[in-house]
Design an enzyme around this catalytic site. Structure first.
Site, short mmCIF file in Angstrom:
data_model
loop_
_atom_site.label_atom_id
_atom_site.label_comp_id
_atom_site.label_asym_id
_atom_site.label_seq_id
_atom_site.Cartn_x
_atom_site.Cartn_y
_atom_site.Cartn_z
N PRO A 25 0.84 -1.20 0.00
CA PRO A 25 0.00 0.00 0.00
C PRO A 25 0.88 1.26 0.00
CG PRO A 25 -0.09 -1.15 2.14
CD PRO A 25 0.67 -2.02 1.21
N THR A 27 0.47 5.50 -0.19
CA THR A 27 -0.26 6.76 -0.22
C THR A 27 0.27 7.64 -1.34
OG1 THR A 27 -0.80 6.65 2.10
CG2 THR A 27 -0.64 8.85 1.16
N GLN A 103 -6.75 -0.95 1.59
CA GLN A 103 -6.22 -0.71 2.93
C GLN A 103 -6.84 0.56 3.51
OE1 GLN A 103 -2.48 1.15 3.92
NE2 GLN A 103 -1.82 -0.66 5.05
N HIS A 176 -5.25 -1.18 8.71
CA HIS A 176 -3.86 -0.72 8.86
C HIS A 176 -3.58 -0.48 10.35
CE1 HIS A 176 -0.15 1.29 8.27
NE2 HIS A 176 -0.50 2.23 7.40
N GLY A 177 -2.90 -1.44 10.95
CA GLY A 177 -2.57 -1.32 12.37
C GLY A 177 -1.09 -1.07 12.58
N ALA A 178 -0.44 -0.50 11.56
CA ALA A 178 1.02 -0.36 11.58
C ALA A 178 1.44 1.11 11.57
CB ALA A 178 1.61 -1.10 10.37
N HIS A 179 2.75 1.31 11.55
CA HIS A 179 3.42 2.57 11.20
C HIS A 179 3.12 3.77 12.09
CE1 HIS A 179 3.77 0.80 6.86
NE2 HIS A 179 4.44 0.11 7.77
N TYR A 181 0.25 4.83 13.26
CA TYR A 181 -1.07 5.46 13.10
C TYR A 181 -2.01 4.96 14.20
CZ TYR A 181 1.03 7.07 8.80
OH TYR A 181 1.88 7.67 7.90
C1 LIG Z 1 5.37 6.61 -1.24
C2 LIG Z 1 5.05 5.65 -0.13
C3 LIG Z 1 3.78 5.66 0.44
C4 LIG Z 1 3.44 4.73 1.44
N1 LIG Z 1 2.16 4.69 1.91
C5 LIG Z 1 1.78 3.67 2.73
C6 LIG Z 1 0.42 3.45 3.05
O1 LIG Z 1 -0.48 4.15 2.57
N2 LIG Z 1 0.11 2.41 3.87
C7 LIG Z 1 1.08 1.57 4.38
O2 LIG Z 1 0.74 0.65 5.12
N3 LIG Z 1 2.38 1.75 4.07
C8 LIG Z 1 2.73 2.74 3.24
N4 LIG Z 1 4.05 2.85 2.87
C9 LIG Z 1 5.03 1.86 3.33
C10 LIG Z 1 5.13 0.72 2.31
O3 LIG Z 1 3.90 0.01 2.22
C11 LIG Z 1 6.26 -0.25 2.69
O4 LIG Z 1 5.95 -0.81 3.95
C12 LIG Z 1 7.61 0.44 2.76
O5 LIG Z 1 7.82 1.23 1.60
C13 LIG Z 1 8.75 -0.57 2.89
O6 LIG Z 1 8.79 -1.41 1.78
P1 LIG Z 1 9.95 -1.23 0.64
O7 LIG Z 1 11.26 -1.38 1.36
O8 LIG Z 1 9.68 -2.33 -0.34
O9 LIG Z 1 9.79 0.14 0.06
C14 LIG Z 1 4.42 3.81 1.89
C15 LIG Z 1 5.70 3.84 1.34
C16 LIG Z 1 6.01 4.71 0.33
C17 LIG Z 1 7.40 4.67 -0.28
#
Ligand SMILES: Cc1cc2nc3c(=O)[nH]c(=O)nc-3n(C[C@H](O)[C@H](O)[C@H](O)COP(=O)(O)O)c2cc1C
Length: 356
Positions: A25, A27, A103, A176-179, A181
């Site tokens: 996912p 954004t 998501q 989405h229970g991560a990051h 938020y």
């Molecule tokens: C531009 C961008 C937007 C993101 N938006 C979301 C999001 O909306 N929801 C989410 O769970 N993670 C979001 N993430 C995190 C990614 O889903 C992912 O966990 C993160 O980029 C690590 O994976 P990668 O190493 O393959 O980039 C975003 C990451 C990027 C780069």
């Protein structure tokens, strides 16, 4: 010849996922006004499906109009116009043989009043991150501690957004229970200082997540998926371990394991990192306490990392690599030499320039 797991199919409940690769996912902040993403942003998702990505996630969709939004121009799935805008996108993803997952999230203390129509910032406790809001250059607003009314309203927003996704035809819904938020803020003692039944013990901190899951589950028909994403890191104060120990992480996973979820999506900074002072990575710690399918993301950028991550997971997701390279799946199959992509490169997600 040994089976090529990465390109083998996986049965996730009633859905056959044609290979083990999904686009994470992401954004895109492209939905002004009506909370409907820009046409090229929707086409981007369809193109990923047409280019062999088996599991296609939407960006995180915000769950209400009052307090959920943490970034400008985010999308919603609450009105008929929004549902109608997503329906052909979902169908095109499915026509390409892929599975479409919506998501959804609420930003909690990562929200800012200026971009929420009702101007409120709410969270488990009136505590902000140490880090300023990178978009405004100012400290985050001290949130209101969520009242019973706020909790009920927010839980309802998740259920209503899930209804929108079901009506739009999505195969799956991810909470989405991560990051860092809102749901993650309840789960972690770093942001949850409550002394009522929503704070304190792991069970209490999990209570809000459970209420969301239990409210969403009845609106998701049996032929669709219900997923949950969790992480030990947040986008602000990113170096903070949101759970204190291996035991605490595993306790949260066990609580998730008891819920009616079809998979647990584990988001990491890097899937290979050994965590909590153990010699295990996050997926291994997760696998030790659940038999549910595991979806793994973080630092997967080439064939070797994808194969390696898949040893401890059932499906792998790529964020930045799939954002910037429409041919990533073919490149992986050809074992092309590929580099990890940087956060600065991924800022291309937030411009008006269409991504291929
Ligand atoms: C531009 C961008 C937007 C993101 N938006 C979301 C999001 O909306 N929801 C989410 O769970 N993670 C979001 N993430 C995190 C990614 O889903 C992912 O966990 C993160 O980029 C690590 O994976 P990668 O190493 O393959 O980039 C975003 C990451 C990027 C780069």
């Amino acid at each position: 010849m040994a089976e090529d797991k990465l390109f083998s199919s996986f049965q996730l409940k009633n859905k056959e996922i044609k290979n083990r690769i999904g686009v994470a996912p992401m954004t895109r902040v492209s939905s002004p006004g009506d909370s409907i993403p820009r046409e090229d942003v929707l086409e981007f998702l369809v193109r990923r499906a047409q280019k062999e990505v088996a599991l296609v996630y939407t960006e995180a969709i915000v769950t209400d109009y009052e307090s959920a939004q943490g970034y400008p121009k985010q999308s919603r799935l609450l009105t008929q116009r929004q549902i109608d805008a997503w329906r052909p996108v979902v169908k095109a993803i499915q026509d390409a043989g892929s599975v479409a997952v919506m998501q959804m999230f609420h930003c909690g203390r990562m929200a800012w009043p200026e971009i929420n129509p009702a101007g409120r910032v709410i969270a488990p406790s009136p505590v902000t991150t140490k880090q300023d809001n990178a978009l405004t250059g100012k400290p985050y607003t001290v949130p209101d501690e969520m009242s019973r009314f706020d909790i009920d309203h927010v839980v309802n927003g998740f259920a209503e957004t899930a209804k929108g996704a079901v009506e739009a035809g999505f195969d799956g819904i991810e909470i989405h229970g991560a990051h860092g938020y809102l749901i993650n803020q309840f789960l972690s003692g770093y942001s949850n200082r409550r002394t009522d039944e929503y704070g304190g013990s792991a069970e209490n901190r999990f209570r809000f997540a459970r209420e969301v899951i239990r409210a969403v589950k009845p609106v998701v028909p049996d032929d669709r998926l219900l997923l949950f994403r969790i992480s030990n890191w947040g986008v602000a104060d990113a170096s903070v371990s949101l759970f204190e120990s291996e035991e605490e992480w595993q306790q949260m996973i066990q609580l998730l394991d008891a819920e009616p979820l079809d998979a647990i999506s584990v988001s990491t900074m890097n899937y290979a990192d050994r965590v909590f002072g153990t010699d295990k990575n996050m997926a291994q710690l997760t696998r030790a306490v659940t038999d549910k399918p595991i979806i793994l993301c973080g630092g997967i950028y080439d064939r070797k990392t994808a194969d390696d991550a898949l040893q401890d997971a059932d499906l792998v997701l790529s964020g930045k690599s799939l954002l910037l390279n429409p041919d990533w799946v073919a490149d992986i199959r050809d074992n092309k030499p590929l580099k990890p992509r940087t956060g600065a490169e991924a800022d291309a997600a937030y411009t008006d320039e269409p991504l291929l």
